[in-house]
Write an enzyme that holds these catalytic residues in place. Structure first.
Site, PDB file in Angstrom:
ATOM      1  N   ASP A  67       0.812  -1.213   0.000  1.00  0.00           N
ATOM      2  CA  ASP A  67       0.000   0.000   0.000  1.00  0.00           C
ATOM      3  C   ASP A  67       0.847   1.266   0.000  1.00  0.00           C
ATOM      4  O   ASP A  67       2.063   1.219   0.198  1.00  0.00           O
ATOM      5  CB  ASP A  67      -0.959  -0.004   1.214  1.00  0.00           C
ATOM      6  CG  ASP A  67      -0.276  -0.462   2.511  1.00  0.00           C
ATOM      7  OD1 ASP A  67       0.965  -0.476   2.555  1.00  0.00           O
ATOM      8  OD2 ASP A  67      -0.991  -0.791   3.464  1.00  0.00           O
ATOM      9  N   ASN A 136      -7.461  -2.849  14.289  1.00  0.00           N
ATOM     10  CA  ASN A 136      -8.861  -3.088  13.913  1.00  0.00           C
ATOM     11  C   ASN A 136      -9.006  -4.274  12.957  1.00  0.00           C
ATOM     12  O   ASN A 136     -10.055  -4.469  12.356  1.00  0.00           O
ATOM     13  CB  ASN A 136      -9.471  -1.825  13.300  1.00  0.00           C
ATOM     14  CG  ASN A 136      -8.747  -1.391  12.026  1.00  0.00           C
ATOM     15  OD1 ASN A 136      -7.848  -2.082  11.549  1.00  0.00           O
ATOM     16  ND2 ASN A 136      -9.138  -0.264  11.476  1.00  0.00           N
ATOM     17  N   HIS A 138      -7.208  -4.734  10.167  1.00  0.00           N
ATOM     18  CA  HIS A 138      -6.917  -4.492   8.737  1.00  0.00           C
ATOM     19  C   HIS A 138      -5.634  -5.210   8.303  1.00  0.00           C
ATOM     20  O   HIS A 138      -4.742  -5.456   9.105  1.00  0.00           O
ATOM     21  CB  HIS A 138      -6.889  -2.992   8.398  1.00  0.00           C
ATOM     22  CG  HIS A 138      -5.711  -2.217   8.881  1.00  0.00           C
ATOM     23  ND1 HIS A 138      -5.790  -0.904   9.288  1.00  0.00           N
ATOM     24  CD2 HIS A 138      -4.394  -2.537   9.015  1.00  0.00           C
ATOM     25  CE1 HIS A 138      -4.599  -0.465   9.628  1.00  0.00           C
ATOM     26  NE2 HIS A 138      -3.733  -1.432   9.480  1.00  0.00           N
ATOM     27  N   GLU A 143      -9.540  -1.787   5.382  1.00  0.00           N
ATOM     28  CA  GLU A 143     -10.164  -1.514   6.669  1.00  0.00           C
ATOM     29  C   GLU A 143     -11.412  -2.376   6.836  1.00  0.00           C
ATOM     30  O   GLU A 143     -11.937  -2.933   5.861  1.00  0.00           O
ATOM     31  CB  GLU A 143     -10.556  -0.029   6.725  1.00  0.00           C
ATOM     32  CG  GLU A 143      -9.385   0.933   6.582  1.00  0.00           C
ATOM     33  CD  GLU A 143      -8.554   1.071   7.852  1.00  0.00           C
ATOM     34  OE1 GLU A 143      -8.413   0.092   8.611  1.00  0.00           O
ATOM     35  OE2 GLU A 143      -8.018   2.166   8.081  1.00  0.00           O
TER      36      GLU A 143
HETATM   37  C1  F6R Z   1       1.436  -1.304   6.086  1.00  0.00           C
HETATM   38  C2  F6R Z   1       0.293  -2.171   6.276  1.00  0.00           C
HETATM   39  C3  F6R Z   1      -0.529  -2.118   7.504  1.00  0.00           C
HETATM   40  C4  F6R Z   1       0.284  -2.451   8.753  1.00  0.00           C
HETATM   41  C5  F6R Z   1      -0.587  -2.421  10.016  1.00  0.00           C
HETATM   42  C6  F6R Z   1       0.194  -2.693  11.265  1.00  0.00           C
HETATM   43  O1  F6R Z   1       2.031  -1.511   4.822  1.00  0.00           O
HETATM   44  O2  F6R Z   1       0.021  -2.903   5.392  1.00  0.00           O
HETATM   45  O3  F6R Z   1      -1.589  -3.039   7.385  1.00  0.00           O
HETATM   46  O4  F6R Z   1       0.850  -3.724   8.616  1.00  0.00           O
HETATM   47  O5  F6R Z   1      -1.191  -1.167  10.108  1.00  0.00           O
HETATM   48  O6  F6R Z   1       1.100  -1.649  11.474  1.00  0.00           O
HETATM   49  P1  F6R Z   1       2.223  -1.740  12.598  1.00  0.00           P
HETATM   50  O7  F6R Z   1       3.152  -2.812  12.180  1.00  0.00           O
HETATM   51  O8  F6R Z   1       2.865  -0.383  12.584  1.00  0.00           O
HETATM   52  O9  F6R Z   1       1.520  -2.047  13.869  1.00  0.00           O
END
Ligand code: F6R
Length: 264
Positions: A67, A136, A138, A143
């Protein structure tokens, strides 16, 4: 789902790094799916060290990131392109042209999403996809309420995700509310998936992903549909799992079987 519960976040990173090193050793021209955020940082450190010690090479590999923020160009310090350059690509032997990230500054972002899907197909599909997990539930920026068969597209971030990621932005900085993300269907097309989750803040999302129903309310629950998804957790992230002893038991049996097979 193959569930692995390890004592610490460092062990989770080591386990994840070993999967990537093994993948590249078996297939040097692997197509890797990569993630940003805090969780993969330790794994990237280990991959950089392994590359610098010539235990693994990325020279023939291709990568696709999950992303990117919509509205940030690649030089912006909060863009995911910048993150990947700083934390991985600048330190390994990968060819710059073999690293793909959705174009957050595209003049036509809808066309950029379709192009990204085509690029993945043209590369032969993703061999091993790395995922983190949002609090959450995702994955990528899919989301809650994301379509379980969705493809790369523009997604609006929830208030929870914007708040979680605010730590990366300075006060007063523009923080995008939109992203381009691989869809859940795109992620599920990867041949193998490894999701890493560490820390108690991920425990309820981990429970929903593994023990909850398959539901758009927890996008990561879609991994229940994948045939080769490995979920690697530290004790804190696993702490809300009701059947934790069962998962530990299965993993012990798996390890014993592997050991017996190696001895034959
Ligand atoms: C980022 C991504 C997000 C993160 C998620 C967890 O490329 O795909 O889904 O993996 O938000 O983020 P952290 O590792 O910072 O807790």
């Amino acid at each position: 789902m193959h569930i692995v519960i390890l004592p610490t976040a460092n062990c989770v990173a080591e386990y994840g790094a070993t999967l990537f090193i093994d993948q590249l050793s078996a297939k040097p021209d692997s197509v890797l799916g990569l993630a940003t955020g805090s969780t993969p940082l330790a794994l990237y450190h280990l991959l950089i060290a392994a590359n610098q010690q010539q235990q693994v090479s990325f020279a023939c590999a291709k990568t696709f990131n999950l992303d990117e923020y919509l509205g940030l160009n690649s030089e912006h310090p909060q863009s995911y392109r910048y993150f990947m350059q700083q934390h991985l690509f600048n330190h390994i032997d990968i060819l710059p042209e073999n690293t793909a990230i959705p174009d957050g500054a595209a003049a036509d972002p809808v066309a950029a999403c379709a192009r990204y899907e085509q690029q993945i197909i043209a590369a032969g599909g993703i061999d091993l996809q790395l995922l983190g997990l949002g609090r959450n539930g995702h994955i990528g920026f899919n989301e809650p309420s994301s379509g379980l068969r969705s493809r790369t597209r523009i997604k609006t971030l929830t208030a929870a995700t914007i708040a979680d990621n605010a730590r990366f932005f300075q006060t007063g900085d523009y923080q995008p509310h939109l992203s381009i993300t691989m869809g859940i269907g795109t992620i599920l097309d990867a041949r193998k998936i490894v999701l890493l989750a560490t820390g108690v803040t991920k425990a309820s999302a981990v429970k929903a992903m593994i023990e909850g129903p398959l539901a758009a309310a927890c996008p990561a629950s879609a991994l229940q549909l994948h045939q080769q998804a490995t979920i690697v957790l530290d004790e804190a992230a696993a702490s809300e799992l009701a059947d934790i002893e069962f998962y530990r038991h299965i993993e012990r049996e798996n390890q014993a079987l592997l050991k017996r097979l190696k001895q034959q």
